[in-house]
Scaffold this motif. Structure first.
Motif, mmCIF file in Angstrom:
data_model
loop_
_atom_site.group_PDB
_atom_site.id
_atom_site.type_symbol
_atom_site.label_atom_id
_atom_site.label_comp_id
_atom_site.label_asym_id
_atom_site.label_seq_id
_atom_site.Cartn_x
_atom_site.Cartn_y
_atom_site.Cartn_z
ATOM 1 N N TYR A 1 0.826 -1.211 0.000
ATOM 2 C CA TYR A 1 0.000 0.000 0.000
ATOM 3 C C TYR A 1 0.858 1.257 0.000
ATOM 4 O O TYR A 1 0.551 2.223 -0.683
ATOM 5 C CB TYR A 1 -0.969 0.015 1.182
ATOM 6 C CG TYR A 1 -2.182 -0.844 0.951
ATOM 7 C CD1 TYR A 1 -2.990 -0.654 -0.171
ATOM 8 C CD2 TYR A 1 -2.536 -1.845 1.835
ATOM 9 C CE1 TYR A 1 -4.108 -1.442 -0.394
ATOM 10 C CE2 TYR A 1 -3.651 -2.643 1.613
ATOM 11 C CZ TYR A 1 -4.423 -2.436 0.498
ATOM 12 O OH TYR A 1 -5.521 -3.211 0.269
ATOM 13 N N ARG A 2 1.955 1.251 0.751
ATOM 14 C CA ARG A 2 2.829 2.415 0.781
ATOM 15 C C ARG A 2 3.375 2.703 -0.612
ATOM 16 O O ARG A 2 3.366 3.851 -1.069
ATOM 17 C CB ARG A 2 3.966 2.195 1.772
ATOM 18 C CG ARG A 2 4.864 3.420 1.881
ATOM 19 C CD ARG A 2 5.925 3.259 2.921
ATOM 20 N NE ARG A 2 6.844 2.220 2.506
ATOM 21 C CZ ARG A 2 7.751 1.652 3.291
ATOM 22 N NH1 ARG A 2 7.829 2.008 4.558
ATOM 23 N NH2 ARG A 2 8.550 0.734 2.840
ATOM 24 N N GLU A 3 3.803 1.670 -1.311
ATOM 25 C CA GLU A 3 4.326 1.856 -2.666
ATOM 26 C C GLU A 3 3.244 2.343 -3.621
ATOM 27 O O GLU A 3 3.503 3.190 -4.472
ATOM 28 C CB GLU A 3 4.972 0.572 -3.164
ATOM 29 C CG GLU A 3 6.269 0.279 -2.436
ATOM 30 C CD GLU A 3 6.861 -1.071 -2.781
ATOM 31 O OE1 GLU A 3 6.377 -1.737 -3.719
ATOM 32 O OE2 GLU A 3 7.835 -1.458 -2.105
ATOM 33 N N ARG A 4 2.027 1.844 -3.471
ATOM 34 C CA ARG A 4 0.903 2.335 -4.289
ATOM 35 C C ARG A 4 0.668 3.818 -4.052
ATOM 36 O O ARG A 4 0.482 4.591 -4.980
ATOM 37 C CB ARG A 4 -0.386 1.580 -3.954
ATOM 38 C CG ARG A 4 -0.522 0.241 -4.571
ATOM 39 C CD ARG A 4 -1.910 -0.292 -4.288
ATOM 40 N NE ARG A 4 -1.986 -1.697 -4.588
ATOM 41 C CZ ARG A 4 -3.035 -2.441 -4.332
ATOM 42 N NH1 ARG A 4 -4.111 -1.912 -3.754
ATOM 43 N NH2 ARG A 4 -3.039 -3.712 -4.647
ATOM 44 N N VAL A 5 0.653 4.197 -2.781
ATOM 45 C CA VAL A 5 0.421 5.598 -2.419
ATOM 46 C C VAL A 5 1.513 6.470 -3.009
ATOM 47 O O VAL A 5 1.233 7.515 -3.600
ATOM 48 C CB VAL A 5 0.327 5.763 -0.884
ATOM 49 C CG1 VAL A 5 0.372 7.230 -0.472
ATOM 50 C CG2 VAL A 5 -0.934 5.082 -0.361
ATOM 51 N N TRP A 6 2.749 6.040 -2.886
ATOM 52 C CA TRP A 6 3.861 6.821 -3.436
ATOM 53 C C TRP A 6 3.704 7.004 -4.944
ATOM 54 O O TRP A 6 3.933 8.093 -5.467
ATOM 55 C CB TRP A 6 5.188 6.153 -3.125
ATOM 56 C CG TRP A 6 5.620 6.242 -1.688
ATOM 57 C CD1 TRP A 6 4.961 6.877 -0.655
ATOM 58 C CD2 TRP A 6 6.789 5.678 -1.118
ATOM 59 N NE1 TRP A 6 5.661 6.725 0.510
ATOM 60 C CE2 TRP A 6 6.793 5.999 0.264
ATOM 61 C CE3 TRP A 6 7.835 4.921 -1.633
ATOM 62 C CZ2 TRP A 6 7.812 5.592 1.117
ATOM 63 C CZ3 TRP A 6 8.850 4.520 -0.776
ATOM 64 C CH2 TRP A 6 8.840 4.863 0.577
ATOM 65 N N ARG A 7 3.321 5.934 -5.660
ATOM 66 C CA ARG A 7 3.139 6.031 -7.122
ATOM 67 C C ARG A 7 2.020 7.009 -7.465
ATOM 68 O O ARG A 7 2.139 7.809 -8.392
ATOM 69 C CB ARG A 7 2.856 4.663 -7.728
ATOM 70 C CG ARG A 7 4.084 3.823 -7.946
ATOM 71 C CD ARG A 7 3.830 2.638 -8.860
ATOM 72 N NE ARG A 7 2.716 1.802 -8.435
ATOM 73 C CZ ARG A 7 2.810 0.760 -7.614
ATOM 74 N NH1 ARG A 7 3.970 0.418 -7.107
ATOM 75 N NH2 ARG A 7 1.759 0.062 -7.288
ATOM 76 N N ILE A 8 0.932 6.946 -6.729
ATOM 77 C CA ILE A 8 -0.210 7.836 -6.992
ATOM 78 C C ILE A 8 0.190 9.287 -6.749
ATOM 79 O O ILE A 8 -0.056 10.154 -7.583
ATOM 80 C CB ILE A 8 -1.423 7.428 -6.134
ATOM 81 C CG1 ILE A 8 -1.957 6.069 -6.615
ATOM 82 C CG2 ILE A 8 -2.515 8.509 -6.195
ATOM 83 C CD1 ILE A 8 -2.856 5.375 -5.610
ATOM 84 N N VAL A 9 0.811 9.553 -5.603
ATOM 85 C CA VAL A 9 1.206 10.921 -5.268
ATOM 86 C C VAL A 9 2.240 11.426 -6.280
ATOM 87 O O VAL A 9 2.186 12.579 -6.707
ATOM 88 C CB VAL A 9 1.721 11.013 -3.815
ATOM 89 C CG1 VAL A 9 2.305 12.381 -3.512
ATOM 90 C CG2 VAL A 9 0.573 10.691 -2.841
ATOM 91 N N HIS A 10 3.141 10.560 -6.692
ATOM 92 C CA HIS A 10 4.139 10.940 -7.704
ATOM 93 C C HIS A 10 3.451 11.382 -9.001
ATOM 94 O O HIS A 10 3.959 12.258 -9.709
ATOM 95 C CB HIS A 10 5.077 9.766 -7.990
ATOM 96 C CG HIS A 10 6.089 10.045 -9.045
ATOM 97 N ND1 HIS A 10 7.188 10.850 -8.830
ATOM 98 C CD2 HIS A 10 6.155 9.649 -10.333
ATOM 99 C CE1 HIS A 10 7.885 10.930 -9.941
ATOM 100 N NE2 HIS A 10 7.286 10.211 -10.871
ATOM 101 N N GLY A 11 2.286 10.817 -9.298
ATOM 102 C CA GLY A 11 1.570 11.117 -10.531
ATOM 103 C C GLY A 11 0.695 12.360 -10.507
ATOM 104 O O GLY A 11 0.126 12.745 -11.530
#
Length: 107
Positions: free
Chosen positions: A10-20
């Protein structure tokens, strides 16, 4: 899947979303949670972003609350930093609120 592996996923998903999140746009903690597959997980998004490594380039400042306001206490160093970063990207505030229709991003 272990709880630790689930948390990392989930942390990695959140990071990818915020990065986008594009420059000059914002989204809410709840919207990030929904995109990450965690409906009703807005508070968890806040905790994940609060634990970013020091010096992270992730645009955490583009995440605000559902009313379009900065969640840090007014006048705090974090509030001032987030507001300055958003204004530098062209985000406008009116009565400490961002117009999500104009500056919002829904992923």
């Amino acid at each position: 899947m272990s709880a630790t592996n689930l948390t990392l996923m989930y942390r990695e998903r959140v990071w990818r979303i915020v990065h986008g999140i594009p420059r000059g746009k914002v989204t809410s903690y709840g919207a990030v949670a929904k995109l990450a597959g965690m409906p009703r997980g807005a508070r968890l998004i806040g905790r994940i972003l609060a634990q970013l490594p020091k010096g992270s380039a992730l645009p955490w400042h583009r995440v605000v609350n559902s009313r379009g306001c900065i969640s840090f206490p007014p006048g705090s160093a974090q509030h001032v930093e987030q507001r300055e970063r958003l204004r530098a990207e062209g985000i406008e505030f009116r009565n400490d609120q961002i117009d999500l229709k104009k500056f919002g991003w829904d992923g």
